[in-house]
Design a protein around this motif. Structure first.
Motif, PDB file in Angstrom:
ATOM      1  N   CYS A 268       0.845  -1.208   0.000  1.00  0.00           N
ATOM      2  CA  CYS A 268       0.000   0.000   0.000  1.00  0.00           C
ATOM      3  C   CYS A 268       0.866   1.239   0.000  1.00  0.00           C
ATOM      4  CB  CYS A 268      -0.913  -0.016   1.219  1.00  0.00           C
ATOM      5  SG  CYS A 268      -2.320  -1.112   1.038  1.00  0.00           S
ATOM      6  N   THR A 269       1.949   1.235   0.772  1.00  0.00           N
ATOM      7  CA  THR A 269       2.841   2.389   0.824  1.00  0.00           C
ATOM      8  C   THR A 269       3.483   2.622  -0.533  1.00  0.00           C
ATOM      9  OG1 THR A 269       3.307   1.884   3.150  1.00  0.00           O
ATOM     10  CG2 THR A 269       4.818   3.358   2.049  1.00  0.00           C
ATOM     11  N   ILE A 270       3.940   1.547  -1.147  1.00  0.00           N
ATOM     12  CA  ILE A 270       4.558   1.663  -2.478  1.00  0.00           C
ATOM     13  C   ILE A 270       3.521   2.187  -3.469  1.00  0.00           C
ATOM     14  CG2 ILE A 270       5.521   0.320  -4.377  1.00  0.00           C
ATOM     15  CD1 ILE A 270       6.856  -1.458  -2.261  1.00  0.00           C
ATOM     16  N   GLN A 271       2.301   1.621  -3.363  1.00  0.00           N
ATOM     17  CA  GLN A 271       1.246   2.068  -4.266  1.00  0.00           C
ATOM     18  C   GLN A 271       0.904   3.531  -4.002  1.00  0.00           C
ATOM     19  OE1 GLN A 271      -2.218  -0.435  -3.958  1.00  0.00           O
ATOM     20  NE2 GLN A 271      -2.453  -0.508  -6.172  1.00  0.00           N
ATOM     21  N   TRP A 272       0.897   3.947  -2.745  1.00  0.00           N
ATOM     22  CA  TRP A 272       0.581   5.328  -2.384  1.00  0.00           C
ATOM     23  C   TRP A 272       1.638   6.284  -2.966  1.00  0.00           C
ATOM     24  CZ3 TRP A 272       2.809   8.621   1.554  1.00  0.00           C
ATOM     25  CH2 TRP A 272       2.069   9.762   1.789  1.00  0.00           C
ATOM     26  N   TYR A 273       2.933   5.948  -2.841  1.00  0.00           N
ATOM     27  CA  TYR A 273       4.001   6.770  -3.432  1.00  0.00           C
ATOM     28  C   TYR A 273       3.878   6.813  -4.956  1.00  0.00           C
ATOM     29  CZ  TYR A 273       6.646   7.536   0.852  1.00  0.00           C
ATOM     30  OH  TYR A 273       7.044   7.951   2.088  1.00  0.00           O
ATOM     31  N   ARG A 274       3.574   5.647  -5.527  1.00  0.00           N
ATOM     32  CA  ARG A 274       3.429   5.607  -6.981  1.00  0.00           C
ATOM     33  C   ARG A 274       2.253   6.473  -7.430  1.00  0.00           C
ATOM     34  NH1 ARG A 274       1.236   0.632 -10.190  1.00  0.00           N
ATOM     35  NH2 ARG A 274      -0.531   1.613  -9.293  1.00  0.00           N
ATOM     36  N   GLU A 275       1.144   6.427  -6.714  1.00  0.00           N
ATOM     37  CA  GLU A 275      -0.038   7.237  -7.047  1.00  0.00           C
ATOM     38  C   GLU A 275       0.269   8.729  -6.876  1.00  0.00           C
ATOM     39  OE1 GLU A 275      -3.110   6.568  -8.329  1.00  0.00           O
ATOM     40  OE2 GLU A 275      -2.342   4.544  -8.643  1.00  0.00           O
ATOM     41  N   SER A 276       1.000   9.100  -5.812  1.00  0.00           N
ATOM     42  CA  SER A 276       1.328  10.518  -5.623  1.00  0.00           C
ATOM     43  C   SER A 276       2.256  10.997  -6.744  1.00  0.00           C
ATOM     44  CB  SER A 276       1.924  10.770  -4.245  1.00  0.00           C
ATOM     45  OG  SER A 276       3.224  10.251  -4.148  1.00  0.00           O
ATOM     46  N   ASP A 277       3.187  10.126  -7.180  1.00  0.00           N
ATOM     47  CA  ASP A 277       4.041  10.481  -8.320  1.00  0.00           C
ATOM     48  C   ASP A 277       3.211  10.625  -9.591  1.00  0.00           C
ATOM     49  OD1 ASP A 277       6.316  10.537  -6.789  1.00  0.00           O
ATOM     50  OD2 ASP A 277       7.017   8.511  -7.362  1.00  0.00           O
TER      51      ASP A 277
ATOM     52  N   ARG B 101       0.007  11.431  -9.692  1.00  0.00           N
ATOM     53  CA  ARG B 101      -0.766  12.665  -9.564  1.00  0.00           C
ATOM     54  C   ARG B 101       0.106  13.872  -9.888  1.00  0.00           C
ATOM     55  NH1 ARG B 101      -3.120  10.266  -4.724  1.00  0.00           N
ATOM     56  NH2 ARG B 101      -5.134   9.467  -5.367  1.00  0.00           N
ATOM     57  N   GLN B 102       1.331  13.878  -9.346  1.00  0.00           N
ATOM     58  CA  GLN B 102       2.250  14.993  -9.625  1.00  0.00           C
ATOM     59  C   GLN B 102       2.557  15.062 -11.115  1.00  0.00           C
ATOM     60  OE1 GLN B 102       3.189  17.309  -7.411  1.00  0.00           O
ATOM     61  NE2 GLN B 102       4.142  18.362  -9.140  1.00  0.00           N
TER      62      GLN B 102
END
Length: 169
Positions: A20-29, A31-32
């Motif tokens: 989930c953390t990896i997915q969360w970082y990937r999603e924020s990247d 989004r950016q």
């Protein structure tokens, strides 16, 4: 069935949390990256609009210059005609200068003639005055002569009367 061991569950739970953390970082990247793409798209749209405006202005300027060029072609003269007119202008200027010199010479000649005419007028006036004086002298001499002739005729008439009276006696 056997219960699953808590170590496996904790490990699986930790793995899911990591995922989930990896997915969360990937999603924020992502989004950016989406925000950056939207910003770039907005900038490109603004640049595109500015270029379109410049193209329209350039088209208007091209039309204006084309119209000016057409007008210039209608009102302009060819280089050869311009050179011919320049040569003619130079020739006319030279002719005008020659004519001005001739006119100046004629003016000088006329001034000399006017001076001679003025001298002749003065001489004529003097001649007229002399003629008037001579005429006045002649008239006075004629009067004196007429008076003398009248006296002489009177004397002759008186002298002839006594001779006529003596011959008649």
């Amino acid at each position: 069935m056997r219960p699953i061991s808590s170590t496996i569950l904790v490990t699986l739970l930790a793995a899911v949390c990591g995922l989930c953390t990896i997915q969360w970082y990937r999603e924020s990247d992502l989004r950016q990256l989406g925000v950056d793409l939207r910003n770039e798209t907005t900038k490109l749209a603004g640049a595109n609009q500015e270029l379109e405006n410049r193209v329209k202005a350039a088209d208007g300027e091209i039309l204006r210059l084309t119209a000016s060029l057409g007008e210039l072609r209608q009102t302009s003269v060819s280089k050869q005609e311009h050179e011919e007119q320049t040569i003619l202008n130079t020739q006319l200027r030279e002719m005008a200068e020659k004519q001005n010199a001739a006119i100046k010479q004629q003016n000088e000649s006329i001034e000399k003639q006017n001076a001679l005419i003025e001298q002749a007028n003065v001489a004529i006036k003097q001649g007229n005055e002399t003629i008037k004086k001579i005429t006045d002298e002649r008239d006075s001499l004629s009067k004196k002569l007429n008076e003398t002739v009248a006296k002489y005729n009177k004397l002759q008439a008186e002298g002839a009367k006594p001779a006529n009276t003596a011959a008649a006696q």
